[in-house]
Design an enzyme around this catalytic site. Structure first.
Site: not given
Ligand SMILES: Cc1cc2nc3c(=O)[nH]c(=O)nc-3n(C[C@H](O)[C@H](O)[C@H](O)COP(=O)(O)OP(=O)(O)OC[C@H]3O[C@@H](n4cnc5c(N)ncnc54)[C@H](O)[C@@H]3O)c2cc1C
Length: 380
Positions: A124, A131, A241, A267, A338, A362, A374
């Protein structure tokens, strides 16, 4: 509410506990050090019936309830979180194709996924769409009986090792979530290749990889559901999930707690075991209390009927609380050990590195709180 396990649930939990102790825990440190994906363990999990746990029996699945699934993830994660995450994503694909796929798609993929002959991955996220998944830009253009896919996807768990990819791509430009559709793309399809493998803080046994689509042509019959249903299908997969990620977090936290408890008994400092100091006792008490609360929230979420709004809220609560708890518990487990906690002689530093991502993927825990709010408030 009663979470006493029935005979089948206890048997499956005990079987997975033995499997984890024999086949996973002894190797987890090496897999972490070498970023090794344990393919053979996935084959074994296929023969144990774990690759299509909640899939109907008619497609070769185990037709287990989601609570039994949670027990399985909890046990596996005590050994290696990466393996448990790979299995969770795989079961998400098997379950989604069984639920939303056509009869032909079920016959073609679900049976082999459930048997562990094929491995599934979920795609996705993109560089600019995390996000805000509805803003994704990977394009799937209809041309006759085919779709032509162009774009790059990021962060795909089991990317490169999986055979079947559930891909969310844009079929209508500029129409937000309604323009997104789901497709199955098989590894080996011309125009579909793999980009960089991420170098991560933890979860090293679970490869995370970029997918690249360059004029990749797939049959229109690979579309899952109707055009425009893609995000709905993706979000519904994520609801189940998220319960699994909550269960995984509980398993990692439990393993960290047990390591800290056992270490505290052994320990000695100031002539006494450190478990005799109230500061350590209170840390252990807090860990146990919060793990139990997280476990109950996960079991409750797993017991809700799949697909309801209530289930989505409980899945978000379970994921958010359990993963925040696991981060706190693993961090405090390092503290109880520690200096010994900060080096690789004990597994607690790996648990802490691994579990951090559970607060991020996720749906980040900020997004989980939005889902919960919501559900509580409606649109404000
Ligand atoms: C090891 C790993 C495995 C993954 N596996 C998959 C997978 O199999 N398939 C897949 O599709 N994706 C996968 N992902 C992606 C993962 O789902 C995304 O990293 C996650 O959804 C967050 O998106 P982003 O990293 O772009 O962060 P961003 O969306 O850029 O967020 C950055 C920060 O802003 C905050 N934020 C963003 N929008 C808002 C809001 N409206 N209100 C408040 N705070 C907000 C977030 O909480 C976060 O702290 C994986 C990620 C990792 C690290």
């Amino acid at each position: 509410m009663n979470f006493d396990l029935n005979e089948e649930q206890s048997e499956i939990r005990d079987m997975v506990r033995r499997f984890t102790e024999q086949e996973i825990t002894p190797h987890a440190e090496e897999w972490d050090e070498q970023s090794h994906f344990p393919r053979a363990v996935f084959e074994q999990m296929g023969s144990l019936g774990l690759m299509g746990m909640t899939t109907p029996e008619e497609y070769g699945g185990g037709a287990l309830d989601r609570l039994t699934g949670a027990l399985v993830y909890e046990e596996l994660a005590k050994g290696d979180m990466g393996t448990a995450v790979g299995l969770s994503v795989h079961n998400m694909i098997t379950g989604t194709l069984a639920r939303f796929g056509s009869e032909e798609q079920r016959e073609r993929w679900v049976r082999d996924l459930a048997a562990g002959k094929l491995q599934g991955a979920f795609s996705l996220s993109e560089a600019e769409a995390g996000s805000d998944a509805a803003s994704l830009q990977c394009r799937a253009e209809r041309q006759g009986d085919s779709y032509v896919i162009n774009g790059t996807k990021l962060w795909v768990t089991s990317g490169g090792v999986a055979d079947v990819y559930l891909l969310m791509a844009r079929t209508q430009p500029g129409t937000g979530s309604a323009g997104i559709s789901s497709f199955v793309v098989e590894k080996g399809t011309p125009g579909f290749s793999f980009g960089k493998t991420e170098r991560k803080m933890g979860l090293h046994s679970s490869p995370t990889r970029e997918l690249i689509f360059e004029n990749c042509v797939i049959p229109a019959a690979n579309r899952v559901g109707e055009e425009g249903q893609g995000l709905k299908i993706a979000l519904s997969s994520l609801d189940s999930g998220r319960v699994n990620i909550g269960a995984i977090a509980v398993g990692v936290a439990q393993a960290a707690f047990e390591t800290a408890r056992d270490y505290a008994r052994e320990r000695q400092q100031f002539g006494h075991p450190i478990s005799s100091f109230q500061a350590i006792q209170f840390m252990l008490a807090d860990m146990a209390m919060k793990i139990e609360a997280a476990r109950l929230l996960v079991y409750e979420a797993a017991s809700k009927p799949e697909g309801s709004r209530e289930a989505a809220m409980h899945a978000a609560m379970a994921k958010c609380f359990a993963t925040d708890t696991a981060m706190e518990v693993t961090t405090n487990a390092v503290q109880v050990l520690g200096g010994a906690g900060y080096v690789r002689d004990y597994p607690v530093e790996r648990y802490m590195r691994d579990v951090k991502v559970a607060q991020i993927f996720e749906g980040t825990n900020q997004i989980q709180r939005i889902v919960i709010a919501r559900a509580l408030l409606g649109k404000v």
